[in-house]
Design an enzyme around this catalytic site. Structure first.
Site, mmCIF file in Angstrom:
data_model
loop_
_atom_site.group_PDB
_atom_site.id
_atom_site.type_symbol
_atom_site.label_atom_id
_atom_site.label_comp_id
_atom_site.label_asym_id
_atom_site.label_seq_id
_atom_site.Cartn_x
_atom_site.Cartn_y
_atom_site.Cartn_z
ATOM 1 N N GLU A 1 0.811 -1.207 0.000
ATOM 2 C CA GLU A 1 0.000 0.000 0.000
ATOM 3 C C GLU A 1 0.852 1.269 0.000
ATOM 4 O OE1 GLU A 1 -2.202 -1.030 3.627
ATOM 5 O OE2 GLU A 1 -1.121 0.583 4.607
ATOM 6 N N CYS B 1 3.555 8.549 0.382
ATOM 7 C CA CYS B 1 4.203 7.681 1.364
ATOM 8 C C CYS B 1 4.258 6.281 0.757
ATOM 9 C CB CYS B 1 3.384 7.671 2.647
ATOM 10 S SG CYS B 1 3.959 6.466 3.852
ATOM 11 N N CYS C 1 7.068 -6.894 7.013
ATOM 12 C CA CYS C 1 8.205 -6.340 7.749
ATOM 13 C C CYS C 1 8.595 -7.341 8.828
ATOM 14 C CB CYS C 1 7.782 -5.014 8.390
ATOM 15 S SG CYS C 1 9.101 -4.190 9.320
ATOM 16 N N CYS D 1 7.543 -4.351 15.592
ATOM 17 C CA CYS D 1 7.088 -3.310 16.522
ATOM 18 C C CYS D 1 5.662 -3.635 16.990
ATOM 19 C CB CYS D 1 7.129 -1.927 15.857
ATOM 20 S SG CYS D 1 8.793 -1.458 15.377
ATOM 21 N N CYS E 1 2.382 -1.904 15.449
ATOM 22 C CA CYS E 1 2.337 -1.722 14.000
ATOM 23 C C CYS E 1 1.653 -2.882 13.274
ATOM 24 C CB CYS E 1 3.767 -1.553 13.478
ATOM 25 S SG CYS E 1 3.842 -1.302 11.708
ATOM 26 N N GLY F 1 7.292 -1.790 5.869
ATOM 27 C CA GLY F 1 8.669 -2.238 5.680
ATOM 28 C C GLY F 1 9.681 -1.380 6.395
ATOM 29 N N GLU F 2 10.865 -1.932 6.565
ATOM 30 C CA GLU F 2 11.976 -1.182 7.157
ATOM 31 C C GLU F 2 12.963 -0.870 6.017
ATOM 32 O OE1 GLU F 2 13.110 0.445 9.836
ATOM 33 O OE2 GLU F 2 14.910 0.646 8.632
ATOM 34 N N SER G 1 12.389 6.320 14.276
ATOM 35 C CA SER G 1 11.241 5.931 15.099
ATOM 36 C C SER G 1 11.759 5.598 16.481
ATOM 37 C CB SER G 1 10.546 4.715 14.486
ATOM 38 O OG SER G 1 10.100 5.039 13.196
ATOM 39 N N LEU G 2 11.656 6.551 17.368
ATOM 40 C CA LEU G 2 12.252 6.373 18.701
ATOM 41 C C LEU G 2 11.223 5.773 19.663
ATOM 42 C CD1 LEU G 2 14.959 6.867 20.079
ATOM 43 C CD2 LEU G 2 14.117 9.100 20.806
ATOM 44 N N HIS G 3 10.131 6.460 19.852
ATOM 45 C CA HIS G 3 8.975 5.981 20.631
ATOM 46 C C HIS G 3 9.218 5.758 22.116
ATOM 47 C CE1 HIS G 3 7.182 5.783 16.753
ATOM 48 N NE2 HIS G 3 7.672 4.622 16.394
ATOM 49 N N ASN H 1 -2.102 4.961 16.475
ATOM 50 C CA ASN H 1 -3.317 4.445 15.858
ATOM 51 C C ASN H 1 -3.546 3.048 16.401
ATOM 52 O OD1 ASN H 1 -4.583 6.011 13.639
ATOM 53 N ND2 ASN H 1 -2.445 6.126 12.950
ATOM 54 N N CYS I 1 -0.524 2.858 9.133
ATOM 55 C CA CYS I 1 0.427 1.899 8.571
ATOM 56 C C CYS I 1 -0.100 0.480 8.417
ATOM 57 C CB CYS I 1 1.656 1.842 9.465
ATOM 58 S SG CYS I 1 2.202 3.460 9.918
#
Ligand code: SAH
Length: 350
Positions: A94, A107, A114, A118, A121, A161-162, A216-218, A292, A335
């Site tokens: 997507e 995007c 992936c 995470c 996700c 994906g990474e 992407s720290l989070h 989300n 995502c």
């Protein structure tokens, strides 16, 4: 039989060399490159300034891998369209098209699935199926430009994906996308988001590209980060920060930190203060994202009061911070969610 080469994943120089090796004139390479990356054709037969013979020879030696639209959904406000694209092996990915007043952003996905795992996700729930080729990454942008009839000015590699787990194809993709003979998108208008694969961040820094790196720290400490992101077991927050400083030192580009706020998990004053300590002294920007929720997990996004409080603490510490505007919430734009609902339906046999 040898597998045919994917011509659309070749750089300008590589296509020129391929034509030379075939005994063709050098300018044929330029013509073909422009057909693929400027005029965005998807078939050799559309290359009308090449002879029929040459087109047949090209078909014998090469393929043009790409994407085909399988579904699309546009948000009520018309600002966001999510596309589901089918690949040549029938897998689906997507991409999202977002209209902003300062230009159109796309995007894109960098892998099918992936393997980073995470917790919050949706893209990682089924694991990694395969990498996308440079051509398949480019084709998401090209197809959206063809379908919308509008020019894409910004590209973010933030879909499924990474990207740094598909490093070589990513670098090729950037090279082709920014080539003056193609769409000629400025490196400064490209953002690559990573969960923090430290050795690859350093390798990318060495290239001294002018793209924006988003991390992407989070979470501001290892203990918490490990509960959200398995990659934190491999690379510590300290390692990630060192790589960020290195990236800035090599490129002079301001780093973006993504921080998805999960209610009761990483959204407290303590974490906000820790985050300030961690990133002070680095030219950076923090993007706060209300998480989300996905139906497979129990995470809820923080209330607007908590988000505002978190933001205030960062601002008091003179850190650039924004709250990401929620776009397309009505079309599963988060995502991996459109792809995920498509795959669930396929399994149910709908
Ligand atoms: N693998 C890359 C890029 C893809 S994800 C990366 O990790 O950066 C793009 C961004 O969306 C990342 O910051 C990711 O952590 C975040 N994200 C994924 N799922 C999310 C969700 N459900 N809510 C909020 N942010 C999410």
């Amino acid at each position: 039989m040898n597998e045919k080469k994917d011509l659309k994943s070749c750089s300008y120089e590589e296509i020129a060399q391929e034509m030379k090796d075939m005994g063709e004139k050098a300018f044929r390479g330029k013509q073909i490159y422009e057909w693929l990356h400027k005029k965005l054709v998807t078939d050799f037969d559309e290359m009308s300034n090449l002879s029929k013979d040459l087109r047949e020879t090209l078909k014998e030696h090469y393929v043009l891998s790409g994407v085909q639209m399988a579904d699309s959904r546009t948000s009520k406000d018309g600002e966001t369209t999510k596309y589901l694209f089918r690949l040549s092996d029938d897998r689906v990915i997507e991409s999202v098209w977002m209209k902003y007043h300062h230009g159109n952003s796309v995007c894109i996905s960098s892998q099918v699935g992936c393997r980073m795992g995470c917790q919050f996700c949706a893209s990682t729930l089924g694991g990694l199926e395969r990498n996308l080729s440079a051509s398949e990454m480019l084709s998401q942008i090209y197809e959206i430009q063809r379908l919308s009839g509008e020019r894409v000015s910004n590209v973010v590699v933030m879909g499924t994906g990474e990207p740094l787990d598909n490093y070589d194809n990513l670098v090729k993709f950037i090279q082709i996308l920014t080539d003056e003979h193609g769409l000629n998108i400025s490196q400064r208008n490209i953002t690559v988001s990573t969960c923090g694969l430290v050795p690859k961040i350093k390798e990318l820094a060495e290239k001294q590209l002018q793209i924006t790196l988003a991390i992407s720290l989070h979470a501001p400490n290892d203990e918490l980060r490990r509960t959200l992101m398995p990659v934190a077991n491999k690379y510590s927050v300290k390692d990630v920060m060192e790589a960020c400083f290195y990236y800035y030192q090599k490129t002079g580009r301001r780093i973006t930190f993504e921080y998805s706020l999960v209610e009761g998990i990483n959204d407290g004053e303590h974490e906000a203060n820790q985050l300030c300590q961690l990133i002070k002294g680095l030219n950076c920007h923090v993007n706060l994202i209300p998480v989300n929720s996905i139906k497979e997990r129990n995470f809820r996004h923080s209330s607007i009061q908590f988000i505002q409080k978190f933001k205030n603490i960062l601002e008091k510490n003179r850190i650039n911070v924004t709250i990401r505007r929620e776009m397309g919430a009505d079309i599963d734009a988060a995502c991996g969610q459109l792809r995920k609902s498509y795959m669930d339906d396929m399994q149910k046999g709908d």
